[in-house]
Write a protein that holds these residues in place. Structure first.
Motif, PDB file in Angstrom:
ATOM      1  N   LEU A 192      15.543  14.756  14.678  1.00 22.97           N
ATOM      2  CA  LEU A 192      15.007  14.349  13.380  1.00 22.97           C
ATOM      3  C   LEU A 192      13.694  15.084  13.144  1.00 22.97           C
ATOM      4  N   SER A 193      13.601  15.754  12.004  1.00 28.46           N
ATOM      5  CA  SER A 193      12.436  16.593  11.727  1.00 28.46           C
ATOM      6  C   SER A 193      11.282  15.794  11.142  1.00 28.46           C
ATOM      7  N   GLY A 194      10.162  16.447  11.022  1.00 19.64           N
ATOM      8  CA  GLY A 194       8.963  15.827  10.471  1.00 19.64           C
ATOM      9  C   GLY A 194       8.902  15.937   8.962  1.00 19.64           C
ATOM     10  N   GLY A 195       7.890  15.329   8.416  1.00 19.78           N
ATOM     11  CA  GLY A 195       7.714  15.298   6.969  1.00 19.78           C
ATOM     12  C   GLY A 195       8.114  13.941   6.441  1.00 19.78           C
ATOM     13  N   GLY A 196       7.264  13.320   5.653  1.00 11.03           N
ATOM     14  CA  GLY A 196       7.511  11.959   5.185  1.00 11.03           C
ATOM     15  C   GLY A 196       8.841  11.782   4.491  1.00 11.03           C
ATOM     16  N   ALA A 197       9.148  12.615   3.491  1.00  9.65           N
ATOM     17  CA  ALA A 197      10.403  12.476   2.747  1.00  9.65           C
ATOM     18  C   ALA A 197      11.606  12.767   3.627  1.00  9.65           C
ATOM     19  N   ARG A 198      11.505  13.779   4.482  1.00  9.52           N
ATOM     20  CA  ARG A 198      12.616  14.085   5.382  1.00  9.52           C
ATOM     21  C   ARG A 198      12.810  12.971   6.390  1.00  9.52           C
ATOM     22  N   GLY A 199      11.705  12.396   6.854  1.00  5.73           N
ATOM     23  CA  GLY A 199      11.815  11.280   7.796  1.00  5.73           C
ATOM     24  C   GLY A 199      12.572  10.122   7.197  1.00  5.73           C
ATOM     25  N   ILE A 200      12.277   9.813   5.944  1.00  6.17           N
ATOM     26  CA  ILE A 200      12.977   8.736   5.250  1.00  6.17           C
ATOM     27  C   ILE A 200      14.438   9.126   5.034  1.00  6.17           C
TER      28      ILE A 200
ATOM     29  N   THR B 103      10.238  14.722  15.602  1.00  2.00           N
ATOM     30  CA  THR B 103       8.831  15.059  15.496  1.00  2.00           C
ATOM     31  C   THR B 103       8.252  14.365  14.280  1.00  2.00           C
ATOM     32  N   SER B 104       7.020  13.917  14.388  1.00  2.00           N
ATOM     33  CA  SER B 104       6.292  13.293  13.299  1.00  2.00           C
ATOM     34  C   SER B 104       7.094  12.133  12.712  1.00  2.00           C
ATOM     35  N   ALA B 105       7.391  12.162  11.418  1.00  7.59           N
ATOM     36  CA  ALA B 105       8.121  11.056  10.792  1.00  7.59           C
ATOM     37  C   ALA B 105       9.498  10.877  11.424  1.00  7.59           C
ATOM     38  N   GLY B 106      10.132  11.963  11.831  1.00  2.84           N
ATOM     39  CA  GLY B 106      11.429  11.880  12.500  1.00  2.84           C
ATOM     40  C   GLY B 106      11.345  11.150  13.833  1.00  2.84           C
ATOM     41  N   ALA B 107      10.237  11.310  14.535  1.00  2.00           N
ATOM     42  CA  ALA B 107      10.042  10.604  15.800  1.00  2.00           C
ATOM     43  C   ALA B 107       9.897   9.105  15.563  1.00  2.00           C
ATOM     44  N   ILE B 108       9.231   8.741  14.473  1.00  2.00           N
ATOM     45  CA  ILE B 108       9.053   7.326  14.152  1.00  2.00           C
ATOM     46  C   ILE B 108      10.401   6.693  13.827  1.00  2.00           C
TER      47      ILE B 108
ATOM     48  N   SER C 287      18.765  -1.224  13.014  1.00  2.00           N
ATOM     49  CA  SER C 287      19.827  -0.552  12.258  1.00  2.00           C
ATOM     50  C   SER C 287      19.194   0.325  11.183  1.00  2.00           C
ATOM     51  N   PRO C 288      19.942   1.300  10.658  1.00  2.00           N
ATOM     52  CA  PRO C 288      19.395   2.094   9.560  1.00  2.00           C
ATOM     53  C   PRO C 288      18.948   1.221   8.386  1.00  2.00           C
ATOM     54  N   ALA C 289      19.688   0.162   8.071  1.00  2.00           N
ATOM     55  CA  ALA C 289      19.290  -0.733   6.972  1.00  2.00           C
ATOM     56  C   ALA C 289      17.956  -1.413   7.272  1.00  2.00           C
ATOM     57  N   GLU C 290      17.756  -1.827   8.520  1.00  2.00           N
ATOM     58  CA  GLU C 290      16.483  -2.457   8.900  1.00  2.00           C
ATOM     59  C   GLU C 290      15.339  -1.453   8.853  1.00  2.00           C
ATOM     60  N   ILE C 291      15.595  -0.232   9.283  1.00  2.00           N
ATOM     61  CA  ILE C 291      14.568   0.810   9.240  1.00  2.00           C
ATOM     62  C   ILE C 291      14.178   1.101   7.799  1.00  2.00           C
ATOM     63  N   LYS C 292      15.157   1.087   6.896  1.00  2.00           N
ATOM     64  CA  LYS C 292      14.875   1.306   5.477  1.00  2.00           C
ATOM     65  C   LYS C 292      13.945   0.219   4.946  1.00  2.00           C
ATOM     66  N   VAL C 293      14.202  -1.027   5.300  1.00  2.00           N
ATOM     67  CA  VAL C 293      13.342  -2.136   4.866  1.00  2.00           C
ATOM     68  C   VAL C 293      11.937  -1.967   5.434  1.00  2.00           C
ATOM     69  N   ILE C 294      11.846  -1.603   6.710  1.00  2.00           N
ATOM     70  CA  ILE C 294      10.537  -1.388   7.341  1.00  2.00           C
ATOM     71  C   ILE C 294       9.770  -0.301   6.599  1.00  2.00           C
ATOM     72  N   SER C 295      10.456   0.803   6.284  1.00  2.00           N
ATOM     73  CA  SER C 295       9.778   1.910   5.596  1.00  2.00           C
ATOM     74  C   SER C 295       9.362   1.510   4.190  1.00  2.00           C
TER      75      SER C 295
ATOM     76  N   GLN D 197       8.492  -1.485   3.262  1.00  2.00           N
ATOM     77  CA  GLN D 197       7.402  -2.451   3.351  1.00  2.00           C
ATOM     78  C   GLN D 197       6.107  -1.827   3.846  1.00  2.00           C
ATOM     79  N   SER D 198       6.191  -0.645   4.435  1.00  2.00           N
ATOM     80  CA  SER D 198       5.006   0.035   4.945  1.00  2.00           C
ATOM     81  C   SER D 198       4.313   0.777   3.810  1.00  2.00           C
ATOM     82  N   ASN D 199       3.012   0.846   3.882  1.00  2.00           N
ATOM     83  CA  ASN D 199       2.253   1.595   2.898  1.00  2.00           C
ATOM     84  C   ASN D 199       2.226   3.063   3.328  1.00  2.00           C
ATOM     85  N   ILE D 200       2.993   3.897   2.642  1.00  2.00           N
ATOM     86  CA  ILE D 200       3.138   5.304   3.021  1.00  2.00           C
ATOM     87  C   ILE D 200       1.806   6.045   3.044  1.00  2.00           C
ATOM     88  N   TYR D 201       0.879   5.632   2.205  1.00  2.00           N
ATOM     89  CA  TYR D 201      -0.414   6.312   2.155  1.00  2.00           C
ATOM     90  C   TYR D 201      -1.258   6.033   3.387  1.00  2.00           C
TER      91      TYR D 201
END
Length: 111
Positions: free
Chosen positions: A11-19, A41-46, A56-64, A66-70
């Motif tokens: 999984l590569s880095g970069g906020g949008a790619r990580g999502i 790496t970076s967002a992909g590592a998270i 699960s991917p659905a749970e990770i989506k909810v976590i992302s 709910q997180s403040n991206i900034y």
């Protein structure tokens, strides 16, 4: 035909790619494909560590969502680099209290 190899995903880095990787993980699961090895790496590592921990991917989506991206990569001038990782460290510590690979549900020892 049955294969005996393992499946790995990077999984590569970069906020949008990580999502975007959340959707990739969901598509793999929908196809009954489950990576044996996950790296990133970076967002992909998270995203990768959350998935390896058992979210699960659905749970990770909810976590992302709910997180403040900034707050994830706030620019500062510390002695160690150009960004502060305090926010993401605190978020991951709440989600994954154990700080070792053995605590992950999907690790090299789980077959």
């Amino acid at each position: 035909m049955k294969t005996t190899g393992k499946i790995g995903i990077t999984l590569s880095g970069g906020g949008a790619r990580g999502i975007a990787h959340i959707g990739v993980l969901q598509a793999l699961e929908d196809s009954h494909i489950y990576p044996d090895v996950i790296c990133g790496t970076s967002a992909g590592a998270i995203i990768g560590v959350l998935y390896a921990h058992g979210f699960s991917p659905a749970e990770i989506k909810v976590i992302s969502e709910q997180s403040n991206i900034y707050k994830l990569f706030r620019l500062v001038l510390p002695k160690r680099g150009l960004s502060s990782q305090d926010y993401i460290y605190k978020q991951l510590k709440q989600l994954i209290p154990e700080n070792n690979f053995e605590s992950l549900q999907k690790n090299s020892t789980s077959e």
